[in-house]
Design an enzyme around this catalytic site. Sequence first.
Site, PDB file in Angstrom:
ATOM      1  N   SER A 217       2.273  11.185  13.248  1.00 39.03           N
ATOM      2  CA  SER A 217       1.453  10.173  12.560  1.00 39.03           C
ATOM      3  C   SER A 217       0.018  10.630  12.334  1.00 39.03           C
ATOM      4  CB  SER A 217       1.467   8.848  13.343  1.00 39.03           C
ATOM      5  OG  SER A 217       2.778   8.351  13.478  1.00 39.03           O
ATOM      6  N   LEU A 218      -0.171  11.942  12.116  1.00 36.59           N
ATOM      7  CA  LEU A 218      -1.509  12.443  11.806  1.00 36.59           C
ATOM      8  C   LEU A 218      -1.883  12.205  10.350  1.00 36.59           C
ATOM      9  CD1 LEU A 218      -1.772  15.854  13.722  1.00 36.59           C
ATOM     10  CD2 LEU A 218      -3.043  13.754  14.155  1.00 36.59           C
TER      11      LEU A 218
ATOM     12  N   TYR B 156      11.847  -1.050  12.162  1.00 36.98           N
ATOM     13  CA  TYR B 156      11.095  -0.791  13.389  1.00 36.98           C
ATOM     14  C   TYR B 156      11.044   0.700  13.715  1.00 36.98           C
ATOM     15  CZ  TYR B 156      11.221  -5.807  14.388  1.00 36.98           C
ATOM     16  OH  TYR B 156      11.057  -7.167  14.329  1.00 36.98           O
TER      17      TYR B 156
ATOM     18  N   LYS C 173     -12.181  18.868  21.559  1.00 38.26           N
ATOM     19  CA  LYS C 173     -11.396  19.885  22.252  1.00 38.26           C
ATOM     20  C   LYS C 173     -10.414  20.547  21.287  1.00 38.26           C
ATOM     21  CE  LYS C 173     -13.079  19.515  26.413  1.00 38.26           C
ATOM     22  NZ  LYS C 173     -13.775  20.642  27.063  1.00 38.26           N
TER      23      LYS C 173
ATOM     24  N   GLY D 239      13.425  -8.544   3.325  1.00 37.84           N
ATOM     25  CA  GLY D 239      14.090  -8.341   4.608  1.00 37.84           C
ATOM     26  C   GLY D 239      15.584  -8.586   4.474  1.00 37.84           C
TER      27      GLY D 239
ATOM     28  N   CYS E 142      11.863 -10.488  -3.276  1.00 33.17           N
ATOM     29  CA  CYS E 142      13.258 -10.239  -2.904  1.00 33.17           C
ATOM     30  C   CYS E 142      13.776 -11.368  -2.013  1.00 33.17           C
ATOM     31  CB  CYS E 142      13.400  -8.869  -2.252  1.00 33.17           C
ATOM     32  SG  CYS E 142      15.115  -8.264  -2.213  1.00 33.17           S
TER      33      CYS E 142
ATOM     34  N   HIS F  85      10.996  -5.509  -6.523  1.00 31.70           N
ATOM     35  CA  HIS F  85       9.944  -5.083  -5.594  1.00 31.70           C
ATOM     36  C   HIS F  85       8.741  -4.544  -6.373  1.00 31.70           C
ATOM     37  CE1 HIS F  85      12.163  -5.264  -1.696  1.00 31.70           C
ATOM     38  NE2 HIS F  85      13.203  -5.244  -2.523  1.00 31.70           N
TER      39      HIS F  85
ATOM     40  N   GLU G  58       5.756  -4.138  -5.454  1.00 35.19           N
ATOM     41  CA  GLU G  58       4.864  -3.312  -4.630  1.00 35.19           C
ATOM     42  C   GLU G  58       5.152  -1.825  -4.789  1.00 35.19           C
ATOM     43  OE1 GLU G  58       8.358  -4.205  -1.799  1.00 35.19           O
ATOM     44  OE2 GLU G  58       7.349  -5.124  -3.508  1.00 35.19           O
TER      45      GLU G  58
END
Length: 569
Positions: free
Chosen positions: A19-20, A59, A193, A363, A390, A516, A518
């Site tokens: 997750s960088l 999830y 560091k 969902g 949806c 959708h 989005e």
Amino acid sequence: MARPKNVKHIFVTGGVISSLGKGILSASLGMLLKSRGLRVAIQKYDPYINVDPGTMSPYQHGEVYVTDDGAETDLDLGHYERFLDESTSQSSNLTMGRVYKSVIDKERRGEYLGGTVQVVPHVIDEIKDRMAELAKNGNLDVLITEIGGTIGDIESLPFLEAMRQMKLEMGERNLLNIHLTFVPYIKAASELKTKPTQHSVKMLLETGIQPDILVCRSEKPLSREIKNKVGHFCNVNDLDVIGLNDCDTIYEVPLMLLKEKLDLRVMKKLGLKKFKEPNLIYWREFCDKVNHPRDGEITIGICGKYTEYPDAYKSIIESFVHAGASNNVRVNIRLLKAEDAEGKTFDFAKELEGVSGILVAPGFGDRGIEGKIQYIRYAREQNIPFFGICLGMQCATIEFARNVCNLQEANSTEFNKRTRYPVIDLMEHQKKVKEKGGTMRLGSYPCILREGSRAYAVYQKFLINERHRHRYEFNNTFRKPFEENGMIFSGTSPNGELVEIVELANHRWFVGVQFHPELKSRVQKVHPLFHGFVEAAKEYSFGKRQMELPVERSAEMPSFMPAESDMGQ
């Protein structure tokens, strides 16, 4: 402007922790190279064994991003499209599961001539063929490939070996590796560091790959001394150590990388010359609107089932960033857990205090459905701007059937197969489908808009194309009672059979869509439905503020108190 003879390959890998932001880095670099006149495409390779993420839990994986051609893909493809303003496709996302499936299918067909099928060479060769596929079929100058996972993961090794072999075959002027690492800031010592980065590069070297460029994520900017140290111990030129510190919005990342001259270092290493200077005026203006909105801020509530994990709604959240900028406001997101609203004592007024619009999210499954329906009822009765996507649109029709059309037992057959009033039902061609993976109504489909409707007003055209991912649809048996009670079916499939958009005329903004939107909102092309929804929420919010000024006030609306029969069990 001379084009390169061969497609140049850039592989982006990540180390230290997950997750960088490899996806944001890849998208940002792609946008910078495109702004210089290069033709760029990006693809994502995921090391998991699933064929695609279509059946994975939000999830675990976040949202599933659907392309125009119906591929269910990783959410990073959404970043690629939003930053580059270029559509991705099925070939833009490859999983290790698909690689193994292809190899096993070939073995069953006898294509390996009775040989022993192994990771080396068969799986590696399959990966190399897929890596080159987009380069062969596309009209490209540069192909960026993001390798999912973290260096050191066992499952990523075949991808890394394929990359190593390709660099050996193509030469260092045609393929380079950008390695994204983490440089932690230790507050107790007040210093950054570099040891984790050194160890990450060491692990990459063990696979036979020397990174060409290091991009170092950090909480604070990297000093010249830190860059020199990283370069010295990781065997790269200090000019190839790029700092990428935390920023207010992901849309600032391209500007930060431009300042660090990442695009110039990449072009020099790949022998790309004589390309124009990037024009990022629009991008800078967009970031300024995001960080310094002229008209203040509003709050939108997103009601969903996966609110503990915001990545499940990544494209929706980013669409609100775009729509906020186009309306000169900052859109703050309040995640509303649908299940919480199923209790009889739930206080909607308190939960939605300060909220200027409610979006009910997509969902699957019956968990939290009654809570979503109650949020929709509250928005409809209190005239709060509402937007359903949806499943959110399907819940809106169920709520309308129960509380306006007096069809008290209305439901979807997804949740109750024996419901008396199945206002939402399984699509006809889905009734014989047994497998779940890749079998929904997926991809881009046309929709005809009704003139004079709110949908037509925001799109300003009759024919639109939007992306879909669903099995259930509105049951046309119930169209007449819905229309008689004020529901407008403002968007349908070209044959008029499938309901795509519903809305209420006597409401500030009440729109539900089966598709959708989005998935098609981009920085330079905000989606019209999101723009319109935020505009309505802004007007509602500012209107409420005017009403709250110390002047003569009108009688307040009665508080919402649903009858027991309307509440979920």
